[in-house]
Every structure is written in C-alpha cells, then in structure tokens.
Design a protein around this motif. Structure first.
Motif, PDB file in Angstrom:
ATOM      1  N   HIS A   2       0.837  -1.200   0.000  1.00 15.82           N
ATOM      2  CA  HIS A   2       0.000   0.000   0.000  1.00 15.82           C
ATOM      3  C   HIS A   2       0.869   1.246   0.000  1.00 15.82           C
ATOM      4  CE1 HIS A   2      -3.364   2.661   1.064  1.00 15.82           C
ATOM      5  NE2 HIS A   2      -2.585   3.168   1.988  1.00 15.82           N
ATOM      6  N   ASN A   3       0.590   2.152  -0.944  1.00 18.04           N
ATOM      7  CA  ASN A   3       1.238   3.463  -0.947  1.00 18.04           C
ATOM      8  C   ASN A   3       0.315   4.478  -0.267  1.00 18.04           C
ATOM      9  OD1 ASN A   3       2.418   2.356  -3.952  1.00 18.04           O
ATOM     10  ND2 ASN A   3       3.858   3.293  -2.545  1.00 18.04           N
ATOM     11  N   HIS A   4       0.778   4.990   0.846  1.00 13.18           N
ATOM     12  CA  HIS A   4       0.006   5.967   1.610  1.00 13.18           C
ATOM     13  C   HIS A   4       0.148   7.361   1.011  1.00 13.18           C
ATOM     14  CE1 HIS A   4      -2.456   6.594   5.036  1.00 13.18           C
ATOM     15  NE2 HIS A   4      -1.595   7.278   5.760  1.00 13.18           N
ATOM     16  N   VAL A   5       1.318   7.647   0.464  1.00 15.94           N
ATOM     17  CA  VAL A   5       1.610   8.968  -0.090  1.00 15.94           C
ATOM     18  C   VAL A   5       1.365   8.918  -1.597  1.00 15.94           C
ATOM     19  CG1 VAL A   5       3.368  10.748  -0.419  1.00 15.94           C
ATOM     20  CG2 VAL A   5       3.315   9.403   1.704  1.00 15.94           C
ATOM     21  N   LEU A   6       0.288   9.550  -2.032  1.00 18.71           N
ATOM     22  CA  LEU A   6      -0.041   9.658  -3.449  1.00 18.71           C
ATOM     23  C   LEU A   6      -0.301  11.109  -3.791  1.00 18.71           C
ATOM     24  CD1 LEU A   6      -2.427   6.611  -4.054  1.00 18.71           C
ATOM     25  CD2 LEU A   6      -0.030   6.816  -4.718  1.00 18.71           C
ATOM     26  N   GLN A   7       0.150  11.519  -4.962  1.00 22.22           N
ATOM     27  CA  GLN A   7       0.035  12.921  -5.353  1.00 22.22           C
ATOM     28  C   GLN A   7      -1.324  13.201  -5.986  1.00 22.22           C
ATOM     29  OE1 GLN A   7       3.407  14.883  -7.117  1.00 22.22           O
ATOM     30  NE2 GLN A   7       4.752  13.196  -6.577  1.00 22.22           N
ATOM     31  N   THR A   8      -2.336  13.165  -5.154  1.00 19.51           N
ATOM     32  CA  THR A   8      -3.695  13.471  -5.590  1.00 19.51           C
ATOM     33  C   THR A   8      -4.365  14.352  -4.553  1.00 19.51           C
ATOM     34  OG1 THR A   8      -4.608  11.528  -4.489  1.00 19.51           O
ATOM     35  CG2 THR A   8      -3.915  11.249  -6.779  1.00 19.51           C
TER      36      THR A   8
END
Length: 766
Positions: A543-549
């Motif tokens: 799981h990627n918690h940091v997403l550029q959205t």
C-alpha cells in the motif's frame, strides 16, 4: 490485510476517503515536479487558487454526509464492444445507494437505466436490497444485475427486463459468453439458468452437512477474496459449453464467531478463518459440461501448491490456472487439458522471500504466448513469454510497471499503469512486439491515472485524479494520442459538486532511503507558530500511503484543520521502489517500517521549525493501527498519544496467507511471532541504556468494530486487558455491530470528534 481506501468506511470517513468532486475547490498545494525516470528529489512549486466557500464546520459536516466526497463518483465502468456506450454505477452526492447508468458516446448523453426501487417495483422495503455490481454480456446486448434474492437481465435491444428469483440470495452470478445463460451459486451449489426459457439446472450436488457448510462449490474462499484479490469461484469456457469451478472443503479449518455483545440473542454462524500456521481450506478444481453434467477433476500437485491464485480460459485455447505454494516463494502457471483434467507446468516463478500476486496477468495471446509480470531483475517488469521458452521484455524497469490494463484486439499494444515515481500512476502504451516503435506516455500530469477498456472498442475511459483538481472521467478514443484533447468524446457525470476548503500539502523526499512523505499544514497556517504533529500512518506492505492526488490529501487536511501539522510517510516494505526496498521487511514487519517513520519524523522536524516534536501524536487503522499501537508502546518518549483503529495485536491470530508471506510459518519462526506481538511491549518499552527516569506511558485510544471479520475484535480486547493489568492509561471504544469496513456516517462523525478531543487533550492543543 485491508489496504483499499474505499473499503475502510470508518477510517475512510476519518482519514482515508477520496473526494469525488470539488469544482469550487480552493487550493494551496505545494506541488512536486518529479522526473519519473530519475526519481530525483522533487522540486517544489507552490500554486494558489481561490479558497472554498464552505465554513470549517459546514465542510466537516459535508465530509460525513458525502462519504468523504466519494458518493456520486462513477464506478464499475464497462465499455460496450462497439464503443458506442459506457456503463457505470453511481449514487447521489449524499446517498450511497447505487444506480446503473448508460452514457451514449455519439450523443454525449447520459441516462439512468435502473435502480433498486424501480427493479423491485417499489417494494424495496419488503425486499431490502442494493445494487452492488452488474455484468455486460460479451456481445453487449444484455446486462445482468444481481439484486437480493433475484437476478435481473436487461435486453438492450427491446429495453425489457427479466427477473429470476430464488429462495435464497444467489452468489457470484455470471453471464455465459454468448449471453444466453446465467451461472450462479445457490446454497453452496453451482447452478445454470437459461435466460430465454427460465429453466434451471443444478450442476453440483453438495451433500447436506448441517449448519456452516463444510463443502461448497463455485465460491472463492476467504483467503482468496481477502488476500489474493480473487473474487471468482468459477469460469465459463469461451463457447459456453463448460464451466471450470472451485470446490472448497472446509473440514478441519478453524472457525470463528462474530458475537455482538450488544445483541446476545443474535445467533451468528461461525465462519472459516484459517489463522497463521493452521489448516487452510482444501481448494480443488473440477470441469463440468453444461449440457451433459459430466465432471472431471483437475489434477495438480496440490500438496505443494495449495493456493489457487487465478484461472483464465482464452478464446481458442485450453484453460490455464495459476497456483502458489504455502510459503509463497513459488508460483506455477498450468495448462489444463479440458478433456482429461490433466495439467502441465508452462512456467514457474521463484523468489526466496515471496512472490507478489499480480491479478492482471497472465494474458494469453492468439499465438500461444502470454504476457507476465516478474520482479526477477529486482524491479517489476512486463514480459512476453513464448511456448518455445523465449522471453521478450515489454516494459522494462525504467517504466515503473504496476499493472496491465489492456491488450488491444489486434494484439499490437499493451496499456499499463506505470510510474517510476511511487507516489504517482501514469498510463503507458507499449508495443507487444518490441522494437516496432517506442513506448508512448498516454498521460503526463502528476497524479494517479487509471483506464477502462473493452478489447474490441476504440473508446476508453480515462479516470484522472490529479493533485490540484477535481477527479474526472473522460471518454476518449485510442487514435491520435499525440493530441489528447482531440480524442475526447465527453465526460461521465458525477453527483453535484460541493465546495471544499483549501488543501495545503507539500510532497518531499526524506532520509537515506529517500522515503516519500507528505506534509499537510492547517488552512490558517502561520509560519510564526509551532504546531503539534500528527503522524498519520499505514506503514504496511502492498500500500502506498503517499499519493500525489488532491483526494488523498483531503483527509489529511481534515485532520490538519483541527490544529495539527499532519505527516504521512511511505517506508520500507511499500511497493513501487523495487524488490529490495519492498522485501526488506521479510521476517520483520515492524522494526524497519517503524524506524523509517521515526527517522522521517525527526528529519522533517529539523527541516521545519514549525513542527513541535515535543507534541507528537500518531493515528492509524488496520495495519496502521498496529503501527500506531507499537509506536505508542515502544516510543512514549516521542509519541505523547496514540490512536489505534482495528489493530492486529497478535499475528498468530491473523490469517495464513497475509501473515505467513512476511513472517513465515509460526512453527519455523516462533520468535518472529513473539517479537511482533504488541502485548510484549506493555509495561516495558525500550529505554536508552542507563536511563533511570520514571517510565513514561503514553495514553492510547483503541477503536474496533465488534463484528470485524478481518481483524477480529479479540485483538483489541486482549490489548485493553493487558493495558489495564499494567495500569496503562487507555480508552477502548467498541463500535457495536460494525465490521472492519463500517457503514454509519453519523457514528463516524461522532467518532472523529471524539478522537480529535483525545488528541488535543494530550498534545496540549486545548
């Protein structure tokens, strides 16, 4: 382990939801310009736009009512084979009830096809049911909508509905490839109904075995659904003459009851739940002719490869199955002889630590080759494997492959989700025959992009979640990719947009491991003040918690506007950074990830004086709840308060497939299980050598649904009991009748306010 933002309703409402719309959204976002190929340090560029019009109080209330601004988004999007229609489910902005819609590509017009009330002739109160999914037939002429006790079939030519009602809810209903039959599971047996005549045949004969069926057919077992992302339990042959189906024998599998203390008279049957080191369900496959009801067993080495990962039945070819060994270090692709049930291994993948499951592959091509993803090189890549053993790379490590989205009907191109920057997802089109032309980037703007296709259609739907705009769903044509705007054929609607408050997020790279992190400051941030810090954590694998959205940071802004600076960090074990980075957590799920969270926290505190590291709290759910509990217990010198939602406390009590992937079997690695238990650190957190000061105990809030069937409520009960015996200040909030996902916005709103008060109390914010 639950990882999907859309699934965690309570935590979604508190922290993890993705807003559907914000056309009046105002932003103060520090955007990150990242060279995807080089994975360089982001160059921060600050952009500002008009603030939203809602007050703080109104915005928070709107957040609950709209499901975190997720209600009203198109979902389950399907494209018709001729490319003239797009189908999707959507709700209104303040109601989760879904309806089925159709978008006409030529007219650029949209209409509602059906909702639960119209299908049930207004007696939804008598037959309470909800639309949760649907299926379009291969030729696009019929639509199947399961609803409660019934299966409804819509004929698009006549625009008429047929209802097939059962005595009990049918499960897993699927149209045959020619759209003439529906296969489904009823009370553990596989059934087929002829749509034109209405006649139904039972294809299996499960013996009566009392309450809590021990053997069932055609249904994916818990482990497959929860941990492998496999939801199907049977598969049609391309000509509709055969079904390949799963037989699941639960005999000897441990069972658990979800008993709600608030309803002691309610009888809830126990469900199979294989805990780490215990017996799994015995899964096998059988083939049956839909005409003659002749059954054949599919044979493979089930002793050494007990996990059924996937099945495929391509046109003009035999069926294939993907199986995995118990320790998850090997995966085999098997070709099945549909006449005898015998199998042959056509490929075996190995990894001494573990193999990640990619459900988007294999995809079989007409010449007998297939597309497959592998991490053998140290990075995820897409390859084409030929029957003679030749392997041709399709998407190399520099592409940052994440998932195969589509292969066109001519088998010239593969469309993939990719990005060398782990906080983004882009769409890339690559030639299946390398060297014919270079890969082409279909999307470019920072954010998370996704796509929906039909193999034969020339239109597709582009889902775009950028970091500084409302999410959009564009209908586009495949040709002329150099001029994206010229390919637009309209936009799928969302429910009425709500104005929201500004976002104030900065994306950074931290530390020797170049960890991706996000810093979210209050909307009324002042550089002349120091703020308490809230570490919002997941920290677990896959799981990627940091997403550029913008939608991912909206929930961080919700916390920040309560007076905190919110930090999110993706440490070792998270995907998108290569095999070595992800596999660093093998046999140690907590030390590396927790060390990374602490290191990032301290470095960011040094960089940014507005972060007051003497007032730090931590909050997380599911695996994040485990990390929050461990951080609070092990590092009370740094964390003044913690909130753990649905935490795993003892990994011996979690399921086989997830836990054993990382920690191994308990019998062969008992020490790892002992050291990963949160109970071990109660009353004795680590202290520096020679430290004779009075032991600090940071207060902990524990939140858990009593009907949770993923992380059972027993975890929080055991944690609370141990804390009580150790005289450790804590609060236990049981959510009566709630599962791991939850579904009550009023309760979520009240819970958020309670958590905020708890955090403020212990970070001297009030």
């Amino acid at each position: 382990m639950c990882q999907d933002d859309t699934a965690w309703y309570f935590w979604a409402m508190l922290s993890l939801t993705m807003p559907a719309h914000a056309s009046a959204m105002g932003f103060v976002i520090a955007t990150a310009s990242i060279n995807a190929a080089a994975c360089g340090v982001p160059k921060l560029e600050r952009t500002t736009s008009r603030p939203g019009t809602l007050s703080q109080t109104d915005w928070v209330e709107a957040y609950w009512k709209t499901g975190g601004f997720r209600f009203g988004e198109p979902r389950d999007i399907q494209v018709s084979p001729d490319g003239r229609a797009i189908f999707f489910l959507r709700s209104s902005k303040e109601d989760p009830e879904l309806a089925l819609y159709q978008y006409d590509v030529d007219d650029r017009a949209e209409r509602k096809i059906a909702d639960a009330t119209s299908l049930l002739d207004g007696d939804a109160h008598v037959r309470p049911s909800k639309i949760v999914d649907y299926q379009l037939s291969n030729d696009g002429t019929r639509i199947l909508v399961p609803l409660g006790l019934s299966m409804f079939v819509f004929d698009r030519d006549s625009e008429s509905w047929k209802e097939f009602r059962q005595a009990n809810p049918p499960q897993g209903a699927q149209l045959s490839p020619d759209g003439t039959h529906v296969a489904f599971v009823l009370e553990g047996d596989l059934m087929v109904t002829n749509i034109d005549t209405g006649s139904t045949r039972r294809l299996t004969a499960r013996q009566a075995d009392g309450p809590g069926r021990r053997v069932e057919y055609g249904i994916a077992e818990f482990i497959a659904r929860e941990e492998m992302e496999r939801t199907q339990g049977f598969w049609w042959s391309p000509d509709g003459a055969y079904l390949l189906y799963q037989k699941t024998d639960y005999r000897g599998v441990a069972r658990r009851s979800r008993i709600d203390p608030a309803q002691p008279d309610a009888l809830v049957p126990p469900v199979p739940y294989p805990r780490a080191g215990t017996k799994n369900a015995d899964v096998s496959l059988e083939l049956v002719s839909t005409r003659a009801t002749r059954h054949k067993n599919v044979s493979w080495d089930r002793e050494h490869f007990p996990y059924l990962v996937a099945a495929r039945w391509p046109v003009g070819q035999p069926p294939y199955v993907v199986v995995q060994n118990r320790t998850q270090t090997k995966i085999q692709i098997l070709r099945v002889n549909q006449h005898t049930g015998a199998t042959k291994v056509i490929h075996e993948e190995r990894d001494p630590r573990w193999i990640n499951i990619d459900q988007s592959v294999p995809v079989f091509l007409a010449d007998g080759s297939f597309l497959w993803s592998s991490e053998r090189s140290g990075w995820y890549s897409l390859e084409r494997r030929f029957p003679n053993g030749n392997v041709v790379p399709i998407a190399k490590r520099s592409a940052g492959y994440r998932k195969l989205l589509h292969v066109d009907a001519q088998e010239r191109y593969a469309w993939i989700a990719s990005s060398a920057e782990p906080s983004q997802r882009q769409i890339l089109r690559v030639p299946i025959q390398p060297g014919t032309e270079p890969p082409r980037a279909v999307t470019h703007t920072p954010g998370v992009h996704h796509a929906f296709f039909h193999p034969r259609a020339n239109v597709w739907v582009h889902q775009c979640r950028e970091r500084n705009s409302t999410p959009t769903w564009w209908v586009r044509r495949k040709e002329n990719l150099r001029r994206a705007h010229s390919t637009t054929r309209g936009q799928l609607s969302i429910a009425e947009a709500l104005p929201v408050r500004h976002l104030n997020t900065e994306y950074v790279v931290v530390g020797a491991h170049r960890l991706r992190a996000a810093i979210t400051r209050p909307g009324d941030f002042s550089a002349h003040r120091r703020y308490p810090v809230l570490l919002h954590v997941y920290g677990g694998p896959g799981h990627n918690h940091v997403l550029q959205t913008s939608h991912r940071q909206l929930r961080a802004q919700l916390w920040a506007d309560q007076g905190f600076i919110v930090l999110q960090v993706d440490g070792r074990g998270t995907p998108g950074r290569g095999r070595r980075f992800e596999r660093a957590i093998k046999k140690n799920l907590i030390d590396g990830p927790l060390t990374d969270q602490l290191a990032a926290l301290r470095e960011l505190g040094t960089r940014h004086p507005e972060l007051d590291l003497s007032r730090v709290g931590i909050v997380g759910w599911s695996f994040g709840g485990y990390v929050a509990a461990m951080a609070t217990l092990r590092h009370p010198d740094l964390f003044r308060v913690g909130v753990a939602g649905a935490p795993v406390v003892d990994w011996r009590e979690y399921d086989t497939h997830y836990t054993e992937r990382y920690l191994g079997l308990p019998a062969s690695n008992p020490r790892a299980y002992d050291e990963h238990s949160a109970l071990r650190f109660i009353g004795s957190p680590a202290k520096p050598a020679g430290d004779r000061t009075e032991q600090t105990k940071a207060p902990l809030m524990i939140v858990h649904g009593t009907a949770d069937d993923n992380v059972f409520f027993l975890h929080s009960l055991r944690l609370s009991e141990a804390l009580t015996r150790a005289d450790h200040d804590h609060v236990l909030i049981p959510l009566s009748g709630s599962t791991h996902h939850g579904n009550d916005p009023q309760l979520a709103s009240a819970l958020f306010k309670r958590i905020v008060r708890f955090l403020k109390q212990h970070t001297a914010l009030e």
